[in-house]
Design a protein around this motif. Structure first.
Motif, PDB file in Angstrom:
ATOM      1  N   ALA A  25       0.919  -1.235   0.037  1.00 31.52           N
ATOM      2  CA  ALA A  25      -0.009   0.082   0.129  1.00 31.52           C
ATOM      3  C   ALA A  25       0.861   1.202  -0.082  1.00 31.52           C
ATOM      4  O   ALA A  25       0.490   2.197  -0.784  1.00 31.52           O
ATOM      5  N   PHE A  26       1.959   1.235   0.893  1.00 30.29           N
ATOM      6  CA  PHE A  26       2.554   2.449   1.004  1.00 30.29           C
ATOM      7  C   PHE A  26       4.161   2.592   0.538  1.00 30.29           C
ATOM      8  O   PHE A  26       4.706   3.664   0.144  1.00 30.29           O
ATOM      9  N   VAL A  27       4.724   1.406   0.524  1.00 29.86           N
ATOM     10  CA  VAL A  27       6.179   1.602   0.300  1.00 29.86           C
ATOM     11  C   VAL A  27       6.679   1.160  -0.909  1.00 29.86           C
ATOM     12  O   VAL A  27       7.284   2.073  -1.788  1.00 29.86           O
ATOM     13  N   GLN A  87      14.780  -0.718  -0.202  1.00 29.16           N
ATOM     14  CA  GLN A  87      15.044  -0.286   1.179  1.00 29.16           C
ATOM     15  C   GLN A  87      14.983  -1.444   2.267  1.00 29.16           C
ATOM     16  O   GLN A  87      14.628  -2.527   1.835  1.00 29.16           O
ATOM     17  N   TYR A  88      15.719  -1.369   3.403  1.00 31.63           N
ATOM     18  CA  TYR A  88      16.188  -2.435   4.193  1.00 31.63           C
ATOM     19  C   TYR A  88      15.601  -2.118   5.623  1.00 31.63           C
ATOM     20  O   TYR A  88      15.711  -0.792   6.092  1.00 31.63           O
ATOM     21  N   TYR A  89      15.276  -2.999   6.406  1.00 28.22           N
ATOM     22  CA  TYR A  89      15.090  -2.768   7.847  1.00 28.22           C
ATOM     23  C   TYR A  89      15.760  -4.127   8.632  1.00 28.22           C
ATOM     24  O   TYR A  89      15.545  -5.063   7.893  1.00 28.22           O
ATOM     25  N   PHE A  99      10.201   0.499  10.170  1.00 31.78           N
ATOM     26  CA  PHE A  99      10.734   0.676   8.550  1.00 31.78           C
ATOM     27  C   PHE A  99      10.835   2.183   8.448  1.00 31.78           C
ATOM     28  O   PHE A  99      11.961   2.372   7.982  1.00 31.78           O
ATOM     29  N   CYS A 100       9.891   3.045   8.860  1.00 31.26           N
ATOM     30  CA  CYS A 100       9.649   4.266   8.756  1.00 31.26           C
ATOM     31  C   CYS A 100      10.858   4.902   9.490  1.00 31.26           C
ATOM     32  O   CYS A 100      11.675   5.918   8.819  1.00 31.26           O
ATOM     33  N   GLN A 152      13.732   6.504   7.184  1.00 30.53           N
ATOM     34  CA  GLN A 152      13.189   8.077   7.444  1.00 30.53           C
ATOM     35  C   GLN A 152      12.119   7.928   6.212  1.00 30.53           C
ATOM     36  O   GLN A 152      11.915   8.952   5.490  1.00 30.53           O
ATOM     37  N   PHE A 153      11.374   7.021   6.015  1.00 29.30           N
ATOM     38  CA  PHE A 153      10.382   7.070   5.171  1.00 29.30           C
ATOM     39  C   PHE A 153       9.088   8.003   5.394  1.00 29.30           C
ATOM     40  O   PHE A 153       8.238   8.442   4.491  1.00 29.30           O
TER      41      PHE A 153
END
Length: 433
Positions: A253-255, A263-265, A356-357, A361-362
């Motif tokens: 939905a968002f990323v 992107q990673y976490y 994740f955000c 810094q999403f």
């Protein structure tokens, strides 16, 4: 159907397929419902059997539950409470009274949901039994769920929330009309809001749940809304009260639509040798974490950049898992600024989104620290030998990037404020930007 105690303890279903979450502030008067027909029991446990079950519960958790340090930090005395409730167990005169005594013990221990700790309720039991029955590398989970004693106990429970229960078993329904009706019930209970506020200047998206059942219906609507309003400078995502669901919901939905490169976490977990070598846990570890037998990274080698707290330093080994999220294309749907409203109800999949955000810094986080308990593999299951009551908790100790315990501290917001004021505070910051 016979009625037995209805163990309505909200539990976290945290798997790579489906995850959900709950908050820590559970009111036992609300979640423990005892049937009026308490004499109709299928087990008729003796006092000796009840004592044996309670001793087994405490001894198993004492060996394997990784959050005792946090419980003691909360001012609790696990051994003292065990002795207190052992006496209460000996006084119980029915199976239902025994089950409620177990619930009362956990309530006073104040450990519900710390590391996904929960007593399995009937709806979750039936759901997981169906789910794991179809997954090849979850045979150990299914074996616990399908043992004869637990089956006898949980099949005697009266499921009050039939609609919510059935929607998790839609493949077993007889026709398409029934399936669609159940989907509508799920969607009605988790409505999303898509609005433009602040005189047409700010997009607002409210998502009460990341329930995997809602992905097909809701995610395309969210993506279409963001695409339609891609010229807005600010987009608020409100997940206050969202207890979790599936990671794929927030990723899709968002990323993935709004990033242009991977992107990673990373999640860090601590454990002891007993965790992977105990006869109860070993089958579970072999199915999804077999690499731990070879890996065994010593705690002394833990990254210096993450200062472990005193409880974390007591573990012998650690492991970590890095998640990768790929973009849908080389061009993002939205290039403005995301804001994320959060609170202490966020857990599991919604806490993973917050993490994740934070790491990438999403989005700017506004509100209260979340509830933590990011997905830590599938929580371990074991059943009490005589009653069949199933207990569930994480085997590994989750660590935040600042070294604190994820199950206690959660993730800290960028702008901290009361949950009820989060939208107002967010808008005030937008006006000043």
């Amino acid at each position: 159907m016979k009625k037995l105690v209805y163990l309505v303890i909200l539990m976290v279903i945290s798997t790579q397929f489906i995850a959900c979450g709950v908050s820590k502030d559970i009111d036992m008067e609300e979640v423990v419902k005892v049937s009026n027909d308490i004499a109709d029991s299928p087990l008729q446990l003796s006092t000796e059997q009840k004592i044996e079950d309670f001793q087994y519960l405490y001894e198993t958790m004492n060996k394997l539950y990784p959050y005792w340090g946090e419980i003691k930090d909360l001012g609790k005395d696990p051994e003292g409470l065990y002795n207190k409730y052992l006496e209460e167990v000996q006084k119980t005169e029915s199976d239902m009274a025994f089950c409620n005594t177990v619930l009362a013990y956990f309530d006073e221990l104040d450990a519900y949901t710390i590391g996904h700790l929960s007593v399995m309720n009937p709806g979750s039991y039936e759901y997981l039994k169906v789910l794991y029955g179809d997954i090849e590398n979850r045979r150990s989970w299914f074996k616990v769920l399908s043992n004869p004693i637990s089956t006898k106990l949980y099949s005697a429970c009266d499921i009050d929330e039939v609609a919510q229960f059935k929607r998790h078993k839609e493949d077993e329904l007889e026709n398409e009309e029934q399936k669609e009706a159940i989907k509508e019930i799920a969607l009605d209970s988790n409505p999303i809001r898509l609005e433009v506020i602040e005189d047409g200047e700010v997009g607002y998206i409210k998502v009460p749940s990341f329930d995997a059942l809602n992905i097909e219906e809701q995610v395309p609507k969210i993506r279409a809304f963001i695409q339609e309003h891609q010229d807005l400078e600010h987009m608020i995502i409100d997940i206050r009260g969202n207890g979790g669901g599936g990671d794929s919901y927030w990723r899709e939905a968002f990323v993935s639509p709004n990033i242009t490169e991977e992107q990673y976490y990373t999640n860090y977990y601590l454990y002891n040798l007993e965790t992977i070598e105990n006869e109860l846990t070993k089958p579970f570890i072999e199915e999804i974490n077999a690499y731990l037998y070879e890996e065994k990274r010593k705690i002394e080698e833990f990254p210096d950049s993450i200062p472990l707290n005193s409880n974390g330093c007591q573990f012998e080994y650690f492991t970590y898992e890095t998640q990768e999220i790929k973009p849908h294309s080389q061009e993002a749907d939205y290039s403005g600024k995301f804001w994320l409203l959060i609170d202490h109800h966020n857990a599991s999949a919604s806490a993973s989104f917050i993490q994740f955000c934070k790491e990438n810094q999403f989005a700017t986080l506004v509100g209260e620290p979340d509830n933590g308990d990011n997905c830590n593999g599938d929580p371990f299951l074991f059943s009490l030998p005589n009653s069949g009551v199933i207990i569930r908790f994480d085997l590994f100790y989750g660590v935040n990037i600042d070294g604190t315990c994820n199950g206690i501290s959660g993730c800290q917001p960028d702008i901290e404020c009361a949950s009820v004021e989060a939208l107002q505070v967010c808008l005030e910051n937008i006006r000043m930007s």
